[in-house]
Design an enzyme around this catalytic site. Structure first.
Site, PDB file in Angstrom:
ATOM      1  N   ASN A  52       0.844  -1.193   0.000  1.00 11.14           N
ATOM      2  CA  ASN A  52       0.000   0.000   0.000  1.00 11.14           C
ATOM      3  C   ASN A  52       0.883   1.248   0.000  1.00 11.14           C
ATOM      4  O   ASN A  52       1.917   1.301   0.670  1.00 11.14           O
ATOM      5  CB  ASN A  52      -0.997   0.005   1.172  1.00 11.14           C
ATOM      6  CG  ASN A  52      -0.366  -0.206   2.538  1.00 11.14           C
ATOM      7  OD1 ASN A  52       0.641  -0.880   2.671  1.00 11.14           O
ATOM      8  ND2 ASN A  52      -0.970   0.384   3.550  1.00 11.14           N
ATOM      9  N   GLU A  54       0.412   5.260   0.474  1.00 12.08           N
ATOM     10  CA  GLU A  54      -0.504   6.327   0.855  1.00 12.08           C
ATOM     11  C   GLU A  54      -0.021   7.674   0.333  1.00 12.08           C
ATOM     12  O   GLU A  54       1.099   7.795  -0.183  1.00 12.08           O
ATOM     13  CB  GLU A  54      -0.666   6.330   2.379  1.00 12.08           C
ATOM     14  CG  GLU A  54      -1.343   5.040   2.845  1.00 12.08           C
ATOM     15  CD  GLU A  54      -1.614   4.972   4.324  1.00 12.08           C
ATOM     16  OE1 GLU A  54      -2.402   4.101   4.730  1.00 12.08           O
ATOM     17  OE2 GLU A  54      -1.032   5.782   5.085  1.00 12.08           O
ATOM     18  N   CYS A  63      -4.063   0.717  -2.551  1.00 13.08           N
ATOM     19  CA  CYS A  63      -3.889  -0.473  -1.708  1.00 13.08           C
ATOM     20  C   CYS A  63      -2.810  -1.393  -2.292  1.00 13.08           C
ATOM     21  O   CYS A  63      -2.486  -1.330  -3.476  1.00 13.08           O
ATOM     22  CB  CYS A  63      -5.187  -1.268  -1.632  1.00 13.08           C
ATOM     23  SG  CYS A  63      -6.582  -0.367  -0.950  1.00 13.08           S
ATOM     24  N   GLU A  65      -3.032  -4.597  -2.924  1.00 16.26           N
ATOM     25  CA  GLU A  65      -3.559  -5.499  -3.947  1.00 16.26           C
ATOM     26  C   GLU A  65      -3.591  -4.798  -5.303  1.00 16.26           C
ATOM     27  O   GLU A  65      -3.159  -5.354  -6.319  1.00 16.26           O
ATOM     28  CB  GLU A  65      -4.979  -5.960  -3.588  1.00 16.26           C
ATOM     29  CG  GLU A  65      -5.100  -6.710  -2.274  1.00 16.26           C
ATOM     30  CD  GLU A  65      -5.423  -5.802  -1.097  1.00 16.26           C
ATOM     31  OE1 GLU A  65      -4.845  -4.679  -1.022  1.00 16.26           O
ATOM     32  OE2 GLU A  65      -6.240  -6.187  -0.253  1.00 16.26           O
TER      33      GLU A  65
HETATM   34 ZN   LIG Z   1      -8.009  -2.219  -1.183  1.00 14.88          ZN
END
Ligand SMILES: [Zn+2]
Length: 157
Positions: A52, A54, A63, A65
């Site tokens: 992830n 940010e 994210c 994934e």
């Molecule tokens: Zn997610």
């Protein structure tokens, strides 16, 4: 293991989980302090990792994934056999709604998704099967979903 998913080889299972832990090390999560690592196994046996990332704008956050999928697809890889996700939480944590929709775009509904507890190694040492990994699929996580084939359907009028 869920009856609705296929199985991956035990050695692939182990190396995919290991890759998800490695990916988590590169999480950039200074706002949530919630590290996530993801690892995608491709049909050619390659592993593509994501963490992830940010952003100060918050909305620019992506994210783990989706990082893995964006890396893979932007390099021409669109065929996957499993996904593993790990956080720092001792119990298995599931992908967010937005990631579920992205998984739905590129993965078979019964492709294994491995939700890995942070204390996987400890559980393995205690003899817990597969280190307590929860195996699920996008069919289970996102039932009655909308996908690419829906855009091919005949329309009224
Ligand atoms: Zn997610």
């Amino acid at each position: 293991m869920s009856a609705s998913t296929w199985s991956i080889q035990p050695d692939d299972h182990v190396r995919l989980v290991k890759a998800a832990f490695e990916a988590k090390e590169f999480a950039y999560c200074r706002y949530s302090n919630f590290r996530v690592g993801a690892a995608l196994l491709t049909t050619t046996g390659e592993i593509i990792k994501g963490a992830n990332i940010e952003n100060a704008s918050y909305g620019g956050t992506i994210c783990a994934e989706r990082t893995a999928f964006v890396k893979a697809v932007s390099e021409g890889v669109r065929s996957f056999t499993a996904l593993a996700v790990v956080t720092d939480v001792a119990s298995a944590i599931s992908p967010c709604g937005m990631c579920r929709q992205v998984i739905r775009e590129f993965c078979a509904e019964n492709m294994p998704i491995l939700l890995v507890p942070a204390d996987y190694e400890k559980r393995l040492a205690e003899g817990i099967p597969n280190g307590g990994v929860k195996e699920t699929s996008i069919g289970e996580l996102l039932p009655d979903s909308f996908g690419p084939e829906d855009l091919e359907r005949p329309r009224g009028q």
